[in-house]
Design an enzyme around this catalytic site. Sequence first.
Site, PDB file in Angstrom:
ATOM      1  N   CYS A 126       0.861  -1.182   0.000  1.00  0.00           N
ATOM      2  CA  CYS A 126       0.000   0.000   0.000  1.00  0.00           C
ATOM      3  C   CYS A 126       0.897   1.232   0.000  1.00  0.00           C
ATOM      4  CB  CYS A 126      -0.916  -0.020   1.225  1.00  0.00           C
ATOM      5  SG  CYS A 126      -1.919  -1.520   1.282  1.00  0.00           S
ATOM      6  N   SER A 235      -9.680  -1.732   5.476  1.00  0.00           N
ATOM      7  CA  SER A 235      -8.898  -0.562   5.053  1.00  0.00           C
ATOM      8  C   SER A 235      -9.360  -0.183   3.653  1.00  0.00           C
ATOM      9  CB  SER A 235      -7.407  -0.923   5.036  1.00  0.00           C
ATOM     10  OG  SER A 235      -6.987  -1.211   6.341  1.00  0.00           O
ATOM     11  N   HIS A 237     -10.135   3.276   2.113  1.00  0.00           N
ATOM     12  CA  HIS A 237      -9.267   4.379   1.665  1.00  0.00           C
ATOM     13  C   HIS A 237      -9.604   5.001   0.320  1.00  0.00           C
ATOM     14  CE1 HIS A 237      -7.032   3.179   5.095  1.00  0.00           C
ATOM     15  NE2 HIS A 237      -6.372   2.193   4.530  1.00  0.00           N
ATOM     16  N   CYS A 355      -0.443   4.567  13.299  1.00  0.00           N
ATOM     17  CA  CYS A 355      -0.865   3.647  12.238  1.00  0.00           C
ATOM     18  C   CYS A 355      -0.007   3.795  10.997  1.00  0.00           C
ATOM     19  CB  CYS A 355      -2.297   3.973  11.823  1.00  0.00           C
ATOM     20  SG  CYS A 355      -3.501   2.886  12.516  1.00  0.00           S
TER      21      CYS A 355
HETATM   22  N1  SAH Z   1      -2.576  -4.860   6.992  1.00  0.00           N
HETATM   23  C1  SAH Z   1      -3.753  -4.508   7.688  1.00  0.00           C
HETATM   24  C2  SAH Z   1      -3.508  -4.082   9.111  1.00  0.00           C
HETATM   25  C3  SAH Z   1      -2.306  -3.219   9.387  1.00  0.00           C
HETATM   26  S1  SAH Z   1      -2.362  -1.545   8.836  1.00  0.00           S
HETATM   27  C4  SAH Z   1      -4.501  -3.448   6.936  1.00  0.00           C
HETATM   28  O1  SAH Z   1      -3.960  -2.906   5.982  1.00  0.00           O
HETATM   29  O2  SAH Z   1      -5.646  -3.198   7.291  1.00  0.00           O
HETATM   30  C5  SAH Z   1      -3.485  -0.761   9.991  1.00  0.00           C
HETATM   31  C6  SAH Z   1      -4.187   0.480   9.411  1.00  0.00           C
HETATM   32  O3  SAH Z   1      -3.274   1.584   9.251  1.00  0.00           O
HETATM   33  C7  SAH Z   1      -4.791   0.243   8.029  1.00  0.00           C
HETATM   34  O4  SAH Z   1      -6.081   0.811   7.941  1.00  0.00           O
HETATM   35  C8  SAH Z   1      -3.817   0.996   7.160  1.00  0.00           C
HETATM   36  O5  SAH Z   1      -4.413   1.303   5.927  1.00  0.00           O
HETATM   37  C9  SAH Z   1      -3.509   2.195   8.004  1.00  0.00           C
HETATM   38  N2  SAH Z   1      -2.309   2.924   7.585  1.00  0.00           N
HETATM   39  C10 SAH Z   1      -1.229   2.443   6.947  1.00  0.00           C
HETATM   40  N3  SAH Z   1      -0.324   3.424   6.745  1.00  0.00           N
HETATM   41  C11 SAH Z   1      -0.837   4.545   7.276  1.00  0.00           C
HETATM   42  C12 SAH Z   1      -0.357   5.888   7.416  1.00  0.00           C
HETATM   43  N4  SAH Z   1       0.853   6.232   6.987  1.00  0.00           N
HETATM   44  N5  SAH Z   1      -1.161   6.794   8.019  1.00  0.00           N
HETATM   45  C13 SAH Z   1      -2.368   6.425   8.501  1.00  0.00           C
HETATM   46  N6  SAH Z   1      -2.867   5.176   8.424  1.00  0.00           N
HETATM   47  C14 SAH Z   1      -2.129   4.236   7.811  1.00  0.00           C
HETATM   48 FE1  SF4 Z   2       0.483  -4.205   4.562  1.00  0.00          FE
HETATM   49 FE2  SF4 Z   2      -1.666  -3.081   5.811  1.00  0.00          FE
HETATM   50 FE3  SF4 Z   2       0.548  -1.636   5.267  1.00  0.00          FE
HETATM   51 FE4  SF4 Z   2      -1.042  -2.403   3.283  1.00  0.00          FE
HETATM   52  S1  SF4 Z   2      -1.586  -0.999   4.978  1.00  0.00           S
HETATM   53  S2  SF4 Z   2       1.209  -2.516   3.302  1.00  0.00           S
HETATM   54  S3  SF4 Z   2      -1.690  -4.412   3.985  1.00  0.00           S
HETATM   55  S4  SF4 Z   2       0.409  -3.386   6.655  1.00  0.00           S
END
Ligand code: SAH
Ligand code: SF4
Length: 382
Positions: A126, A235, A237, A355
Site C-alpha cells: 500500500c 482498510s 481508503h 498507524c
Molecule cells: N494490513 C492490515 C492491518 C495493518 S495496517 C490493513 O492494511 O488493514 C493498519 C491500518 O493503518 C490500516 O487501515 C492501514 O491502511 C492504516 N495505515 C497504513 N499506513 C498509514 C499511514 N501512513 N497513516 C495512517 N494510516 C495508515
Molecule cells: Fe500491509 Fe496493511 Fe501496510 Fe497495506 S496498509 S502494506 S496491507 S500493513
Amino acid sequence: MEISSEIRKPSLIGMTRAELSAALCALGVPDKQLRMRVNQIWGWLYAHGVREFDQMSNVAKDLRENLATHYSLARLELADAQHSDDGTRKYLFRLDDGQLVETVYIPELDRGTLCVSSQVGCTLTCRFCHTGTQKLVRNLTAAEITGQMVAARDDLQDWGTAGPSNSGTRKVTNVVMMGMGEPLYNSDHVAEALNVMSDGDGLSLSKRRITLSTSGVVPEIPPMGEKTGVMLAISLHAVSDELRDELVPLNKKYPIAELLEACRNWPGLSNAKRITFEYVMLKDVNDSDDDARALVKLLAGIPAKINLIPFNPWPGAPYQCSDDKRMQAFADIVNRAGYASPVRRPRGRDIMAACGQLKSASVKQSAAERKKAELATRNLGR
Ligand code: SAH
Ligand code: SF4
C-alpha cells in the site's frame, strides 16, 4: 551470552489449550487429570501472568518441578521500548530467530488498546504505508502473536487485575490487529492467537474488543469470521477501483464490489456489530466532498462505522495529510449521513508509533536462512 537454541527450553507462553494439553500429556500427566491441569495452568499463564512455576500454588509440586525441567515461562525478548509524550508506548520485540517486530499500546480515558502485529513486514505494498516498504520476512507464529499481549501486560503491570476486559481495572482492554503485516495472509496463526486472547479463563478479552483489520483479502474474510467471531475493520481508503488500485494494489485482485459483498456476509453483522471502514485522509487524493458523498453511498445498507485516519507521514512518503479544514468538511458530510466519525487524533506520532508507521529494521532472509530459522523454531516446540 546467547544460549544456543538446542538447550533453550520451549516456553509455555503463547500456547493454545491443545498445545498445553499435549505438553502435559508428554510429561506423563494421566488422561483423567489432563483437563483439570490444563485449566489450572492456563489460569496461571494467562489470567495471573506468573513468571515462576513455583507460583502455581494449586499444581502439585512434582508436576511443577517436571514442568520447570522441560519448559520455561519465557516472554518475547523486549529489545526496545519507547514512551510518547501522550502515554503511547511502542515495543520492539526480538524473536527467537533474531527478527524484530513492533507492538503499540495506546491508553485512552475509557480503554487501553494494544496494536498487535501479525507478520514481520508485509507482502503488500500500500503506497501510504511504511510497513509496505519493508519486504515480508515471515509470518508470526500464534505464540508470537499472543506473546505480544503477554509481554505488554508484563510491562504495564497489568496482571493481578484478573477479570473481564471491561471491568475498568485492566490496562489492555482492547486489541487491534493493526500492527505490522496483513493478518489475513497469516489467518491460521492469527485465529489461534485471537482465540487464546478471548478465552474467558485466561487473557479474557471480549470478542467485541478485538478488531481484525484487513486490506481486503476477500476469500479469507468469511472463514476468519467463522473461526473467531471478532470485529472486522476494512482498510478502504478509496471509493473507486481506479484510485484503490493505486493506493491498495491488492484491489486489482479483489475489487471493491467483491470486498463489500464479503462484508455483507460477515457473521453476526448488525447495528450492534458493525464493520469499521478505515479511510486515510490524503491531501488532494481522496479527500474531496465528492469522495465523502460517494463513500456514504457505497456503504449504504451495510451496518458500518467510518474511521477517518489522518495520514501519518514517514520519511520519503509520497503523500501529505489533508488539511484540518478539509478533513472537517469531509467528516461533516459523513456525519450528516448518520455516521459518528470524528477524525481520529493520531497517537504516538513523536515515536513513529502511529498507524502505518511501523517498520522494524529486519532484513529479508534468503530462502535457505528462512528454512534454517523455521527448523530452529520448530525445535523449540513452538
Ligand atoms: N494490513 C492490515 C492491518 C495493518 S495496517 C490493513 O492494511 O488493514 C493498519 C491500518 O493503518 C490500516 O487501515 C492501514 O491502511 C492504516 N495505515 C497504513 N499506513 C498509514 C499511514 N501512513 N497513516 C495512517 N494510516 C495508515
Ligand atoms: Fe500491509 Fe496493511 Fe501496510 Fe497495506 S496498509 S502494506 S496491507 S500493513
